[in-house]
Motif scaffolding. Sequence first.
Motif, PDB file in Angstrom:
ATOM      1  N   ASN A  70      -2.811  -1.137 -18.280  1.00 48.50           N
ATOM      2  CA  ASN A  70      -0.974  -1.085 -17.936  1.00 48.50           C
ATOM      3  C   ASN A  70      -0.376  -0.747 -19.293  1.00 48.50           C
ATOM      4  OD1 ASN A  70      -1.310  -3.618 -19.275  1.00 48.50           O
ATOM      5  ND2 ASN A  70      -1.979  -4.619 -18.189  1.00 48.50           N
ATOM      6  N   THR A  71       0.648  -1.239 -19.700  1.00 45.97           N
ATOM      7  CA  THR A  71       1.984  -0.807 -20.482  1.00 45.97           C
ATOM      8  C   THR A  71       1.995  -1.843 -21.589  1.00 45.97           C
ATOM      9  OG1 THR A  71       3.383  -0.980 -19.044  1.00 45.97           O
ATOM     10  CG2 THR A  71       2.872   1.406 -19.226  1.00 45.97           C
ATOM     11  N   GLN A  77       4.990  -0.980 -25.456  1.00 42.62           N
ATOM     12  CA  GLN A  77       6.652  -1.365 -25.684  1.00 42.62           C
ATOM     13  C   GLN A  77       7.823  -1.225 -26.484  1.00 42.62           C
ATOM     14  OE1 GLN A  77       7.496  -2.185 -22.583  1.00 42.62           O
ATOM     15  NE2 GLN A  77       5.900  -2.247 -21.559  1.00 42.62           N
ATOM     16  N   LEU A  80       8.271   2.746 -25.564  1.00 42.77           N
ATOM     17  CA  LEU A  80       9.345   3.034 -24.922  1.00 42.77           C
ATOM     18  C   LEU A  80      10.594   2.505 -25.230  1.00 42.77           C
ATOM     19  CD1 LEU A  80       6.931   1.682 -21.990  1.00 42.77           C
ATOM     20  CD2 LEU A  80       7.404   4.018 -22.638  1.00 42.77           C
ATOM     21  N   SER A 100      -2.163   6.737 -21.131  1.00 41.33           N
ATOM     22  CA  SER A 100      -1.954   5.816 -19.948  1.00 41.33           C
ATOM     23  C   SER A 100      -2.936   6.289 -19.269  1.00 41.33           C
ATOM     24  CB  SER A 100      -0.818   6.839 -19.019  1.00 41.33           C
ATOM     25  OG  SER A 100      -1.145   7.699 -18.488  1.00 41.33           O
ATOM     26  N   HIS A 105      -0.302   8.258 -13.878  1.00 41.56           N
ATOM     27  CA  HIS A 105      -0.068   6.996 -13.719  1.00 41.56           C
ATOM     28  C   HIS A 105       0.980   7.698 -15.025  1.00 41.56           C
ATOM     29  CE1 HIS A 105       0.079   3.190 -17.354  1.00 41.56           C
ATOM     30  NE2 HIS A 105       0.900   3.131 -16.322  1.00 41.56           N
ATOM     31  N   ALA A 106       0.949   8.739 -16.150  1.00 39.66           N
ATOM     32  CA  ALA A 106       1.208   9.468 -16.520  1.00 39.66           C
ATOM     33  C   ALA A 106       2.993  10.024 -16.134  1.00 39.66           C
ATOM     34  CB  ALA A 106       0.469  10.356 -17.586  1.00 39.66           C
ATOM     35  N   GLN A 108       4.427   8.837 -14.107  1.00 32.57           N
ATOM     36  CA  GLN A 108       5.604   7.848 -13.801  1.00 32.57           C
ATOM     37  C   GLN A 108       5.726   7.575 -15.000  1.00 32.57           C
ATOM     38  OE1 GLN A 108       3.907   4.716 -12.232  1.00 32.57           O
ATOM     39  NE2 GLN A 108       2.601   5.542 -10.074  1.00 32.57           N
ATOM     40  N   LEU A 109       5.296   7.878 -16.131  1.00 34.19           N
ATOM     41  CA  LEU A 109       5.805   7.478 -17.456  1.00 34.19           C
ATOM     42  C   LEU A 109       6.849   8.845 -17.332  1.00 34.19           C
ATOM     43  CD1 LEU A 109       2.332   5.750 -19.162  1.00 34.19           C
ATOM     44  CD2 LEU A 109       5.286   4.641 -18.959  1.00 34.19           C
ATOM     45  N   GLU A 110       6.338   9.777 -17.488  1.00 32.83           N
ATOM     46  CA  GLU A 110       7.334  11.268 -17.420  1.00 32.83           C
ATOM     47  C   GLU A 110       8.155  10.592 -16.696  1.00 32.83           C
ATOM     48  OE1 GLU A 110       8.649  14.570 -17.583  1.00 32.83           O
ATOM     49  OE2 GLU A 110       7.968  13.784 -16.196  1.00 32.83           O
ATOM     50  N   GLU A 112      10.041   8.148 -16.563  1.00 36.05           N
ATOM     51  CA  GLU A 112      10.755   7.105 -17.006  1.00 36.05           C
ATOM     52  C   GLU A 112      11.163   8.118 -18.164  1.00 36.05           C
ATOM     53  OE1 GLU A 112      10.308   3.329 -19.803  1.00 36.05           O
ATOM     54  OE2 GLU A 112       8.399   3.742 -17.918  1.00 36.05           O
ATOM     55  N   LEU A 113      10.375   8.511 -19.023  1.00 37.60           N
ATOM     56  CA  LEU A 113      11.031   8.611 -20.709  1.00 37.60           C
ATOM     57  C   LEU A 113      11.718   9.898 -20.072  1.00 37.60           C
ATOM     58  CD1 LEU A 113       7.487   8.787 -21.636  1.00 37.60           C
ATOM     59  CD2 LEU A 113       9.567   7.628 -23.062  1.00 37.60           C
TER      60      LEU A 113
END
Length: 311
Positions: A70-71, A77, A80, A100, A105-106, A108-110, A112-113
């Motif tokens: 998880n993150t 954090q 982020l 990730s 999962h990456a 989803q993070l991409e 967000e970023l």
Amino acid sequence: MVDHVSIRERVSESEEDESLRAAVYARTSSNSRAESYSLDEQVKRAVDRCQSLGWDVAFVYRDESESGANTDRPMFQTMLDAAKRQAFDVVVFWKLDRFSRSLMHAVQLEEELREHDVYLYSVTEQIDTTSATGRFNFRNLASAAEFERDMIKQRTRIGINGMAEERKWPNDDPPLGYTLTPENKLSVDGQQRDLVVEIFEMYIEERSMPEVATRLNERGITTTDEGEWTPRAVGDVLRNEIYRGVYELGDVTEHVPEYQIIDDETFSQVREIRMRFRKEDASRPSMPSSRKERIAYEVRDRYQDYLNSCH
């Protein structure tokens, strides 16, 4: 270069360099001895790549002995938070699994970023969202991963429905009261069947799961995994529809007479007892606010008296 410390403020566009500002991220898991690259080695390779691309390494974030499941990682954090303030333009990591847990999962993070104009770059893989072509390729990889995930789900669902059509049990752990046949179907076990019936009868008598658990433990009776009985374990038995012959798996729900141990009347009686508290709570008037305040004051005063007695 800053090593996970205070964040440099984003300069105005007129003063901004053409090169991207990079944040290097490195991670080792708790089983770091089995990993081929240490934190320092990951950072070195990422920094070398940034220098070859003409990127300015502004930050380095290191998470040591942290899971990638998880993150919830301290430096991740922090990174982020910095990304949300646009303190850098791209996150550079040695390998995707350091950043990730999976490609999806990456993705989803991409996403967000990307909302903060921050990109991703992998030193060892074809992951680079700093260019239009890289983002296109990343989307293709993500689509392929999502397609494979959907196919796995579909194959799993087909397999489960196939087992359900033959009334097979989906794993090697049958419920209390049953054994498995060579075809992986349930077969009622005579001795365990008597215990299931007794548990239902005890609950009707005691009207208390903790009391049933206590009685079973006092007699040295264990659960199917050789553990002690708990109120939850008793409840799992009392709620299991399989004991009245209702087999549920995948899209199949059917009454299988040879699986039934408890008659419908007894099962319904137990359900009524289990649900009685909800009915009582629904009919019980709420406590007046004045009484709640009085109780709160009494509890506070007793606690203060206890503290005074300790001095």
